[in-house]
Design a protein around this motif. Structure first.
Motif, PDB file in Angstrom:
ATOM      1  N   TYR A  93       0.861  -1.185   0.000  1.00  0.00           N
ATOM      2  CA  TYR A  93       0.000   0.000   0.000  1.00  0.00           C
ATOM      3  C   TYR A  93       0.896   1.233   0.000  1.00  0.00           C
ATOM      4  O   TYR A  93       1.542   1.552   1.008  1.00  0.00           O
ATOM      5  CB  TYR A  93      -0.922  -0.014   1.217  1.00  0.00           C
ATOM      6  CG  TYR A  93      -1.864  -1.193   1.227  1.00  0.00           C
ATOM      7  CD1 TYR A  93      -2.974  -1.246   0.380  1.00  0.00           C
ATOM      8  CD2 TYR A  93      -1.640  -2.279   2.072  1.00  0.00           C
ATOM      9  CE1 TYR A  93      -3.830  -2.340   0.371  1.00  0.00           C
ATOM     10  CE2 TYR A  93      -2.493  -3.371   2.076  1.00  0.00           C
ATOM     11  CZ  TYR A  93      -3.582  -3.397   1.222  1.00  0.00           C
ATOM     12  OH  TYR A  93      -4.420  -4.488   1.216  1.00  0.00           O
ATOM     13  N   ASP A  94       0.941   1.942  -1.138  1.00  0.00           N
ATOM     14  CA  ASP A  94       1.836   3.088  -1.283  1.00  0.00           C
ATOM     15  C   ASP A  94       1.491   4.231  -0.334  1.00  0.00           C
ATOM     16  O   ASP A  94       2.368   5.021   0.029  1.00  0.00           O
ATOM     17  CB  ASP A  94       1.799   3.601  -2.727  1.00  0.00           C
ATOM     18  CG  ASP A  94       2.629   2.743  -3.667  1.00  0.00           C
ATOM     19  OD1 ASP A  94       3.492   2.002  -3.164  1.00  0.00           O
ATOM     20  OD2 ASP A  94       2.406   2.796  -4.888  1.00  0.00           O
ATOM     21  N   THR A  95       0.222   4.347   0.054  1.00  0.00           N
ATOM     22  CA  THR A  95      -0.181   5.463   0.915  1.00  0.00           C
ATOM     23  C   THR A  95       0.184   5.229   2.379  1.00  0.00           C
ATOM     24  O   THR A  95       0.102   6.136   3.194  1.00  0.00           O
ATOM     25  CB  THR A  95      -1.697   5.681   0.821  1.00  0.00           C
ATOM     26  OG1 THR A  95      -2.376   4.474   1.157  1.00  0.00           O
ATOM     27  CG2 THR A  95      -2.084   6.111  -0.594  1.00  0.00           C
ATOM     28  N   THR A  97       2.909   3.876   5.505  1.00  0.00           N
ATOM     29  CA  THR A  97       4.337   3.798   5.802  1.00  0.00           C
ATOM     30  C   THR A  97       4.778   2.338   5.741  1.00  0.00           C
ATOM     31  O   THR A  97       3.953   1.420   5.681  1.00  0.00           O
ATOM     32  CB  THR A  97       4.640   4.348   7.202  1.00  0.00           C
ATOM     33  OG1 THR A  97       4.011   3.502   8.179  1.00  0.00           O
ATOM     34  CG2 THR A  97       4.152   5.777   7.366  1.00  0.00           C
ATOM     35  N   ASN A 101       2.464  -0.972   6.574  1.00  0.00           N
ATOM     36  CA  ASN A 101       2.349  -2.104   5.657  1.00  0.00           C
ATOM     37  C   ASN A 101       2.632  -3.425   6.362  1.00  0.00           C
ATOM     38  O   ASN A 101       1.894  -4.405   6.196  1.00  0.00           O
ATOM     39  CB  ASN A 101       3.323  -1.938   4.479  1.00  0.00           C
ATOM     40  CG  ASN A 101       2.691  -1.264   3.278  1.00  0.00           C
ATOM     41  OD1 ASN A 101       1.962  -1.890   2.513  1.00  0.00           O
ATOM     42  ND2 ASN A 101       2.974   0.024   3.128  1.00  0.00           N
ATOM     43  N   ARG A 136       7.139   6.644   3.890  1.00  0.00           N
ATOM     44  CA  ARG A 136       6.063   6.177   3.016  1.00  0.00           C
ATOM     45  C   ARG A 136       6.624   5.180   2.012  1.00  0.00           C
ATOM     46  O   ARG A 136       7.714   5.349   1.473  1.00  0.00           O
ATOM     47  CB  ARG A 136       5.421   7.345   2.279  1.00  0.00           C
ATOM     48  CG  ARG A 136       4.590   8.222   3.176  1.00  0.00           C
ATOM     49  CD  ARG A 136       3.287   8.590   2.496  1.00  0.00           C
ATOM     50  NE  ARG A 136       2.462   9.378   3.423  1.00  0.00           N
ATOM     51  CZ  ARG A 136       1.399   8.903   4.008  1.00  0.00           C
ATOM     52  NH1 ARG A 136       1.028   7.657   3.774  1.00  0.00           N
ATOM     53  NH2 ARG A 136       0.678   9.652   4.810  1.00  0.00           N
ATOM     54  N   SER A 138       5.687   4.568  -0.966  1.00  0.00           N
ATOM     55  CA  SER A 138       5.613   4.985  -2.371  1.00  0.00           C
ATOM     56  C   SER A 138       6.952   5.441  -2.916  1.00  0.00           C
ATOM     57  O   SER A 138       7.222   5.323  -4.114  1.00  0.00           O
ATOM     58  CB  SER A 138       4.586   6.104  -2.544  1.00  0.00           C
ATOM     59  OG  SER A 138       4.929   7.216  -1.721  1.00  0.00           O
TER      60      SER A 138
END
Length: 359
Positions: A93-95, A97, A101, A136, A138
């Motif tokens: 999940y890129d949104t 941290t 995750n 994050r 991402s």
């Protein structure tokens, strides 16, 4: 963790399979021990991922059963099998941290926050992600994202098995080596049951305690790296394992010995060979002795290609009507066209009938 049994398992994507080629997975019996590290190894399309997806519950087999600790889970969905699966490309999940995750699977199962923090910290330390926990996901590199994906598969201590579907494909070659070593350390430390799918023999042989070699939907041998290299039970294993693979030459029994086409000298015939019919001789290039002078039992040959590999030579020789590779550690230069004499140690020479080892 669980002991996984495949009982009479087979699968076809066709409605009414009638011949072996109709099966994506041919009938098999197999048992994988609790806490073991296994690799499914074979070329693309051989059935590795189909078998992994049957174990995970993403695919229901056409016939047979999947048992976890003796419990039939054949028709249970993935969420009821208590497994974790890590895919070829990072699933994160890129949104969130890095820490969020890693914690996500535990939060979904209602863990207390203190226990989550403790487990996430342990897995992050093992994967060397401690300094990234507040970042994050991402903005991370592909290898760091795959580390997170690995961590999410490993974070649950109660899983029946962790399944890896070519997880290092997108990783830089040097980092592949580091992550393979890390996975080996994780297995020894956490005692998880791990099943690893790959077409890369180096990945399989360095990671797994037992390697399952597959081709055309069939399991042709299961064994340690040493067994697969020294005693391949099938010609495909001999060909697929090693660099280069095993020399495989057609031959026949002739007057109590074994004759290669175009070679006047007979090789000794071991017990167990059929008296007639097609045979295949198999020997690893590493075991072929290559000398510049004749000796008792050596076969005359001529060098067709020669490459100096630094620690050894890789030579291809014309032996009668066939080619044979050898990897001598010669101190002198070997040139194309040189006459050489090849010796095949009887204890390293194997024989096959219909691709199966007989002696």
């Amino acid at each position: 963790m669980a002991r996984i049994e495949l009982a009479g398992l087979a699968h076809s994507y066709k409605p009414n399979p009638s011949q072996p080629s109709d099966y994506a997975l041919r009938p098999m019996e197999m048992t994988w021990d609790d806490g073991g590290a296994y690799a499914l190894l074979g070329p693309s399309g051989c059935g590795k991922t189909t078998l992994l997806n049957i174990i995970s519950g993403l695919v229901t087999p056409s016939q047979g059963k999947v048992l976890f600790d003796g419990r039939d889970v054949t028709h249970l969905p993935p969420e009821q099998r208590n497994i974790a699966q890590v895919f070829q490309f990072p699933v994160i999940y890129d949104t969130m941290t890095v820490g969020e995750n890693l914690a996500f699977p535990l939060k979904n199962r209602g863990w207390k926050q203190a226990d989550i923090d403790r487990r996430v910290s342990q897995i992050a330390e093992i994967l060397e992600l401690t300094g990234e926990l507040r970042h994050r996901a991402s903005g991370l590199t592909p290898d760091a994202k795959q580390k997170i994906s690995l961590g999410r598969g490993l974070v649950r201590p109660d899983v029946a098995a962790v399944l890896f579907d070519e997880p290092l494909t997108v990783i830089d070659p040097h980092l592949k080596w580091l992550l393979r070593r890390k996975l080996k350390e994780i297995h020894h430390e956490l005692k998880l049951s791990l099943i690893y799918v790959t077409h890369d023999q180096i990945e399989a042989l360095t990671f797994a305690d037992q390697v399952v070699v597959m081709t055309e939907g069939e399991v042709v041998q299961t064994g340690s790296a040493q067994a697969l290299f020294e005693a391949p039970e099938h010609t495909f294993v001999g060909y697929f394992i090693g660099n280069p693979g095993m020399n495989l030459l057609p031959c026949r029994v002739d007057g109590g010995g074994v004759r290669l086409a175009g070679v006047p000298d007979l090789l000794p015939a071991p017990s167990g060979l059929p008296g007639e019919g097609a045979l295949t001789l198999g020997i690893r290039p590493e075991y072929v002795a290559c000398a510049a002078t004749p000796s008792a039992g050596a076969l005359p040959a001529r060098v067709v290609k020669a490459r100096n590999m630094g620690t050894h030579w890789l030579v291809e020789c014309q032996l009668g009507e066939q080619r044979m590779a050898a990897k001598p550690r010669a101190l002198h230069a070997i040139n194309e066209g040189d006459a050489v004499w090849l010796s095949l140690p009887p204890d390293r020479t194997l024989y096959y009938v219909n691709d199966r080892r007989v002696a």
